[in-house]
Motif scaffolding. Structure first.
Motif, PDB file in Angstrom:
ATOM      1  N   ASN A 192       0.871  -1.298  -0.159  1.00  0.00           N
ATOM      2  CA  ASN A 192       0.024  -0.032  -0.037  1.00  0.00           C
ATOM      3  C   ASN A 192       0.893   1.283   0.085  1.00  0.00           C
ATOM      4  O   ASN A 192       0.528   2.194  -0.831  1.00  0.00           O
ATOM      5  CB  ASN A 192      -0.917  -0.020   1.344  1.00  0.00           C
ATOM      6  CG  ASN A 192      -2.211  -0.654   1.120  1.00  0.00           C
ATOM      7  OD1 ASN A 192      -2.355  -1.333  -0.193  1.00  0.00           O
ATOM      8  ND2 ASN A 192      -3.033  -0.800   2.016  1.00  0.00           N
TER       9      ASN A 192
ATOM     10  N   ARG B 110      -2.772   8.148   7.180  1.00  0.00           N
ATOM     11  CA  ARG B 110      -1.638   8.352   8.330  1.00  0.00           C
ATOM     12  C   ARG B 110      -0.311   8.741   7.742  1.00  0.00           C
ATOM     13  O   ARG B 110       0.542   9.262   8.388  1.00  0.00           O
ATOM     14  CB  ARG B 110      -1.246   7.131   9.014  1.00  0.00           C
ATOM     15  CG  ARG B 110      -2.418   6.631  10.062  1.00  0.00           C
ATOM     16  CD  ARG B 110      -1.753   5.996  11.315  1.00  0.00           C
ATOM     17  NE  ARG B 110      -3.159   5.278  11.905  1.00  0.00           N
ATOM     18  CZ  ARG B 110      -2.934   4.122  12.542  1.00  0.00           C
ATOM     19  NH1 ARG B 110      -1.924   3.663  12.582  1.00  0.00           N
ATOM     20  NH2 ARG B 110      -4.036   3.677  13.090  1.00  0.00           N
ATOM     21  N   LYS B 111      -0.187   8.322   6.320  1.00  0.00           N
ATOM     22  CA  LYS B 111       1.347   8.378   5.912  1.00  0.00           C
ATOM     23  C   LYS B 111       1.289   9.565   4.663  1.00  0.00           C
ATOM     24  O   LYS B 111       2.522   9.976   4.279  1.00  0.00           O
ATOM     25  CB  LYS B 111       1.880   7.184   5.300  1.00  0.00           C
ATOM     26  CG  LYS B 111       1.860   6.065   6.273  1.00  0.00           C
ATOM     27  CD  LYS B 111       3.256   6.296   6.963  1.00  0.00           C
ATOM     28  CE  LYS B 111       3.300   5.201   8.040  1.00  0.00           C
ATOM     29  NZ  LYS B 111       4.480   5.346   9.112  1.00  0.00           N
TER      30      LYS B 111
ATOM     31  N   ALA C 152      -9.974   3.641  -2.893  1.00  0.00           N
ATOM     32  CA  ALA C 152      -8.669   3.704  -2.900  1.00  0.00           C
ATOM     33  C   ALA C 152      -8.277   4.162  -1.388  1.00  0.00           C
ATOM     34  O   ALA C 152      -7.160   4.208  -0.896  1.00  0.00           O
ATOM     35  CB  ALA C 152      -8.183   4.786  -3.816  1.00  0.00           C
ATOM     36  N   GLY C 153      -9.456   4.330  -0.451  1.00  0.00           N
ATOM     37  CA  GLY C 153      -9.033   4.906   0.898  1.00  0.00           C
ATOM     38  C   GLY C 153      -8.332   3.590   1.832  1.00  0.00           C
ATOM     39  O   GLY C 153      -8.652   2.465   1.648  1.00  0.00           O
ATOM     40  N   SER C 154      -7.060   4.139   2.697  1.00  0.00           N
ATOM     41  CA  SER C 154      -6.689   3.271   3.302  1.00  0.00           C
ATOM     42  C   SER C 154      -5.979   3.569   4.422  1.00  0.00           C
ATOM     43  O   SER C 154      -5.876   5.223   4.821  1.00  0.00           O
ATOM     44  CB  SER C 154      -5.472   2.512   2.547  1.00  0.00           C
ATOM     45  OG  SER C 154      -4.516   3.509   2.102  1.00  0.00           O
ATOM     46  N   THR C 155      -5.772   3.113   5.636  1.00  0.00           N
ATOM     47  CA  THR C 155      -4.939   3.549   6.751  1.00  0.00           C
ATOM     48  C   THR C 155      -3.658   4.317   6.540  1.00  0.00           C
ATOM     49  O   THR C 155      -3.103   5.413   7.038  1.00  0.00           O
ATOM     50  CB  THR C 155      -4.891   2.702   8.031  1.00  0.00           C
ATOM     51  OG1 THR C 155      -6.064   1.958   7.952  1.00  0.00           O
ATOM     52  CG2 THR C 155      -4.348   3.296   9.091  1.00  0.00           C
ATOM     53  N   VAL C 156      -2.952   3.734   5.406  1.00  0.00           N
ATOM     54  CA  VAL C 156      -1.762   4.225   4.919  1.00  0.00           C
ATOM     55  C   VAL C 156      -2.024   5.590   4.476  1.00  0.00           C
ATOM     56  O   VAL C 156      -1.291   6.800   4.777  1.00  0.00           O
ATOM     57  CB  VAL C 156      -0.901   3.313   3.771  1.00  0.00           C
ATOM     58  CG1 VAL C 156      -0.240   4.025   2.971  1.00  0.00           C
ATOM     59  CG2 VAL C 156      -0.469   2.332   4.566  1.00  0.00           C
ATOM     60  N   LEU C 157      -2.983   5.803   3.461  1.00  0.00           N
ATOM     61  CA  LEU C 157      -3.331   7.163   3.100  1.00  0.00           C
ATOM     62  C   LEU C 157      -3.574   8.186   4.068  1.00  0.00           C
ATOM     63  O   LEU C 157      -3.144   9.280   4.117  1.00  0.00           O
ATOM     64  CB  LEU C 157      -4.475   7.008   2.130  1.00  0.00           C
ATOM     65  CG  LEU C 157      -4.815   7.829   0.899  1.00  0.00           C
ATOM     66  CD1 LEU C 157      -3.535   7.992   0.163  1.00  0.00           C
ATOM     67  CD2 LEU C 157      -5.970   7.571   0.064  1.00  0.00           C
TER      68      LEU C 157
ATOM     69  N   LEU D 279      -9.240  10.708  -2.814  1.00  0.00           N
ATOM     70  CA  LEU D 279      -8.715   9.275  -2.731  1.00  0.00           C
ATOM     71  C   LEU D 279      -9.293   8.704  -1.532  1.00  0.00           C
ATOM     72  O   LEU D 279      -9.635   7.570  -1.441  1.00  0.00           O
ATOM     73  CB  LEU D 279      -7.252   9.263  -3.065  1.00  0.00           C
ATOM     74  CG  LEU D 279      -6.951   9.602  -4.552  1.00  0.00           C
ATOM     75  CD1 LEU D 279      -5.262   9.734  -4.449  1.00  0.00           C
ATOM     76  CD2 LEU D 279      -7.367   8.545  -5.661  1.00  0.00           C
TER      77      LEU D 279
ATOM     78  N   GLU E 265      -7.260  13.763  -0.377  1.00  0.00           N
ATOM     79  CA  GLU E 265      -8.499  13.890   0.238  1.00  0.00           C
ATOM     80  C   GLU E 265      -9.786  13.205  -0.409  1.00  0.00           C
ATOM     81  O   GLU E 265     -10.379  12.246   0.031  1.00  0.00           O
ATOM     82  CB  GLU E 265      -9.314  15.393   0.371  1.00  0.00           C
ATOM     83  CG  GLU E 265     -10.397  15.556   1.049  1.00  0.00           C
ATOM     84  CD  GLU E 265     -11.093  17.130   0.919  1.00  0.00           C
ATOM     85  OE1 GLU E 265     -10.286  17.782   0.354  1.00  0.00           O
ATOM     86  OE2 GLU E 265     -12.128  17.222   1.267  1.00  0.00           O
TER      87      GLU E 265
ATOM     88  N   LEU F  47       2.286   1.841  -3.571  1.00  0.00           N
ATOM     89  CA  LEU F  47       1.286   2.212  -4.335  1.00  0.00           C
ATOM     90  C   LEU F  47       0.750   3.645  -4.370  1.00  0.00           C
ATOM     91  O   LEU F  47       0.765   4.463  -5.125  1.00  0.00           O
ATOM     92  CB  LEU F  47       0.090   1.482  -4.055  1.00  0.00           C
ATOM     93  CG  LEU F  47      -0.288  -0.203  -4.550  1.00  0.00           C
ATOM     94  CD1 LEU F  47      -1.207  -0.800  -4.119  1.00  0.00           C
ATOM     95  CD2 LEU F  47      -0.034  -0.229  -6.064  1.00  0.00           C
ATOM     96  N   VAL F  48       0.905   3.911  -2.987  1.00  0.00           N
ATOM     97  CA  VAL F  48       0.352   5.515  -2.513  1.00  0.00           C
ATOM     98  C   VAL F  48       1.846   6.329  -3.195  1.00  0.00           C
ATOM     99  O   VAL F  48       1.503   7.437  -3.608  1.00  0.00           O
ATOM    100  CB  VAL F  48       0.313   5.656  -1.061  1.00  0.00           C
ATOM    101  CG1 VAL F  48       0.230   7.153  -0.730  1.00  0.00           C
ATOM    102  CG2 VAL F  48      -0.998   5.185  -0.958  1.00  0.00           C
TER     103      VAL F  48
END
Lengths: 291, 291, 291, 291
Positions: free
Chosen positions: D178, D215-216, D208-213, D203, D201, D181-182
């Motif tokens: 992830n 937090r990171k 495509a939303g994720s905790t990676v998006l 995404l 915002e 990919l981000v």
């Protein structure tokens, strides 16, 4: 005439031992399954009752077994039972670090060890045209050379103990990659309706030319995948490659990729086919099943 | 003696035109930059003032330009200005569908068109040992063969119009992949302290052997990356490969992967280097920068 | 109440148009197949006899069609037939360069065009929780916002004409990759005998958490792959992604890799399944066929 | 109040031990470097003189150390020195097979062992919102739950001994993928001139939303790569993933690919950065160096 113990008389070791007999040597062989030993005897060699028996009177011990643990398992049967000064040529393809450890174990018993893995497959073994990459002390490699020249066409000293295995790992990386590339090219050409026989001829003549194209493309076009060199073994070898690359911090993007593809082909039950069967997977991934 | 118009006298076209002069033909050349034309004249050819001028009296037109749009741009300058029955041999590497379209455009003017892309790089052009993959009608290919034999070592008819380009695409897939594999192997061996000169010798003798290893490994070991064949052009060719594979629904996992690696090397500003410079990227990805 | 022409009433467009009806607008719909139009009428909308008829009296035109050529094909039916000052919201997922071209064509007719591709799939359309990435002039985006807010949960202006499509491309890159990663993880866990229900719960709570895990993992565990969002469409979208990355010289190693995997799944005849069916291919590559 | 020995008070273990103190437990800590122990004492815990000293009177032993060998090295210091019936919760991320071996060694001393690796990074440890995947006997897991609930937000029993580590391996596969990919998406968007703040915002609101998006992505956009979770550790974890996948014959194409990318980033000297620094490599491969 040298007395040579030959341990491991399989698809590769069998023809190699026979060439040494034909070259006038006294070859005492041992193998886990009996028919391979019988073939050696029929070719003029002798049968031993086991590894210890085979190596007892040998001046040279040659081992050709499948994997690192097999070589390590031989150590307690070989080194305590040979005469000091014996030359041990290990032709197996194993991990470089294991090769170094075996060489050190041999040195403790006064045995001179070289690692001498081979490339060229069954055809190379039968035709005595193997490429042999040899690691070890220069004097030991020179002592081994007369025997290696009997079974190989190209015998090169590439560095100290383990270096032969490192080069063999690089060899297996290139070979698996080349086979996969040729497989992709052939399926691509078939899908576009090109006559692949003519295409292979012209590809072989340019910068795309390779031994893989020369030796494997015809079988791939005909979908004949009898080994040859089994996917199972290439999978094992690519495990060595990826571990050694990881250890050294070297990026091998295509190498790691083809290792996955070989592992997949094996997981699908094709481990017993020749490595050129990578073509089957390209076909399947392209929805073009030939069977 | 045939009157041949030769359009595109660059790194590849220049030596090819010179070979045709040396074979006794009357070669009228045109090129966007003048020095290349001067070299042809020095070799015994003639200079045209432009494409239309070059082709007007030609029996054979040979084109060797960088990309699909370049070939398409030549069509309005060539086909209306040639005599019916003229033979057009396009040696450029372009998209198979464009090659088919150009052949159809030629047919409307009574021009016989074959697509005849080449492999072998600058060395192959200079030594007249190119591999040439020819697409077109059998009679036209036979008519082209005497001229292609002058510049190539292997000339093979692989199918109808566009088939030469399809085989060239497969060629470029294999070549890029092989270079990358050799690059990974060399950096891997260097990282393990193996003498790569000896290693290349033994690798070349086995199943890992390839023309890439024979022609490119020495330069890669020495870090000399003067083209040869530029990354920019190989990047263009891999665009053709991936598009044609996508169109046909063919899986090219390693091909697509190496296309990314070539694109990356180019994005980093190395588009002008020889494609063997893929080694630089493997080094960089391994934290082993040679410069 | 605004008169809205809605062209394309499929799996996504259908629920979106119904939401606009429910919000009090006068929605005139057109679709190539009739049952979708009937559903709109049943929901309170009106049926047009064709695109030109639908747009004639509209203040807002919304288009939701499969691909770039479909949008381009609408241009001659829409722009000459609308009133100047009409707002055109294109919710289709198409190439950024086509979006820019369409916006320019609209401007010539006095039409205000925004590109507003959506993410969230069928569930997002039904629940009116779509994420909408909008490209265009700020004033036009503000004019479009009241209608987009009816069908979406997150509506963000991301840049000028085409920018919405660029962000959608990035979205599709991430989504395909995430699905593939979840597929690999699930097959990996199953092969190791772990209860994947419990595993998904804990994975979702940590840094591995994602909307894909929340919405798709249950169906993947149950092997239910009814679309949802078809592999065929995701394949089309990844073609946009790889072309746009190539054009910009951006390395997308995982993106290019998953594009190959999606293309392979499609080539194997699974184009009509939901994109979460990437799991089937991981299973197949692992020799673990579920059917 | 329970007496808890806590071995390993680093970036993760430190905050976890402090939470247990805050929950009213008697926490005796040990760590190789002294400042971490001082921080525990300042927070209300006690300092031990070594592992054996720390565990002697403990009812619960919690270990949080970097790698498999570290856990194995603790065994001879812990198990002979604890009271029978002690509960050992190993929160380290190690190889599943080592976890099973450690559990068996504990059982020989009457120790109840659960493997309880965590996900959520430094932020999760500080905020006590870690996801914890627990392997072991059901009764032991229930006994461990009160302590794990103090440091985690999601605590799930996923199977027998080793299963926690298997799920953690799957977690690390997804997380690395992830992040990559981000990273590809962000560099792609920047190269196309899109405002990545608005893009993230939207995404985040779709599939495509994720905790990676969540937090990171902000740190990646700002190029701040202070750990967090170091590349060195993620590299170690991906070694576990690829080995476990190979052992099970599971294809992890993207997993193996991102493992190569993480290894490359590390080989380039970035092992000490947060794993979100994968963006730096995407930039570099795209010829877009931010520094």
């Amino acid at each position: 005439m040298t007395t040579i113990a030959f341990i491991g008389l399989g698809i590769m070791g069998g023809p190699m031992a026979a060439h040494l007999v034909a070259a006038g040597h006294d070859v005492v062989g041992h193998n886990l399954s009996r028919p391979a030993v019988d073939r050696l005897v029929a070719a003029g060699g002798r049968a031993a009752t086991g590894t210890a028996d085979a190596v007892r009177d040998a001046e040279v011990v040659i081992t050709m077994v499948p994997d690192s643990p097999d070589v390590e398992a031989l150590v307690p049967d070989v080194y305590p039972n040979v005469k000091p000064g014996t030359l041990h040529i290990d032709c197996s393809t194993i991990r470089p670090d294991v090769a170094r450890r075996v060489a050190a174990a041999g040195a403790e018993h006064g045995v001179h060890v070289v690692d001498a893995p081979v490339s060229g497959g069954e055809a190379g073994a039968v035709e005595a045209t193997l490429s042999i990459m040899v690691g070890g002390d220069a004097a030991d490699v020179e002592a081994a050379r007369p025997y290696l020249d009997v079974v190989g066409g190209t015998v090169v000293h590439v560095g100290p103990a383990g270096a032969g295995q490192t080069v063999k790992a690089a060899n297996q990386l290139i070979v698996a990659g080349n086979i996969q590339l040729v497989a992709e090219a052939l399926v691509f050409l078939e899908a576009h309706g090109v006559d692949t026989g003519a295409a292979v001829e012209v590809l072989a003549g340019g910068l795309a030319g390779s031994t893989v194209l020369d030796r494997k493309a015809a079988g791939m076009r005909a979908r004949t995948f009898a080994p040859g060199f089994r996917i199972d073994l290439h999978h094992k070898d690519l495990g060595i490659v990826t571990a050694a690359a990881r250890e050294a911090g070297v990026a091998i993007p295509l190498g790691a990729h083809v290792a996955q593809l070989v592992a997949s082909l094996r997981a699908q039950g094709h481990g017993g086919l020749d490595h050129s069967a990578l073509l089957l997977q390209v076909e399947s991934l392209s929805g073009r099943n030939s069977s």
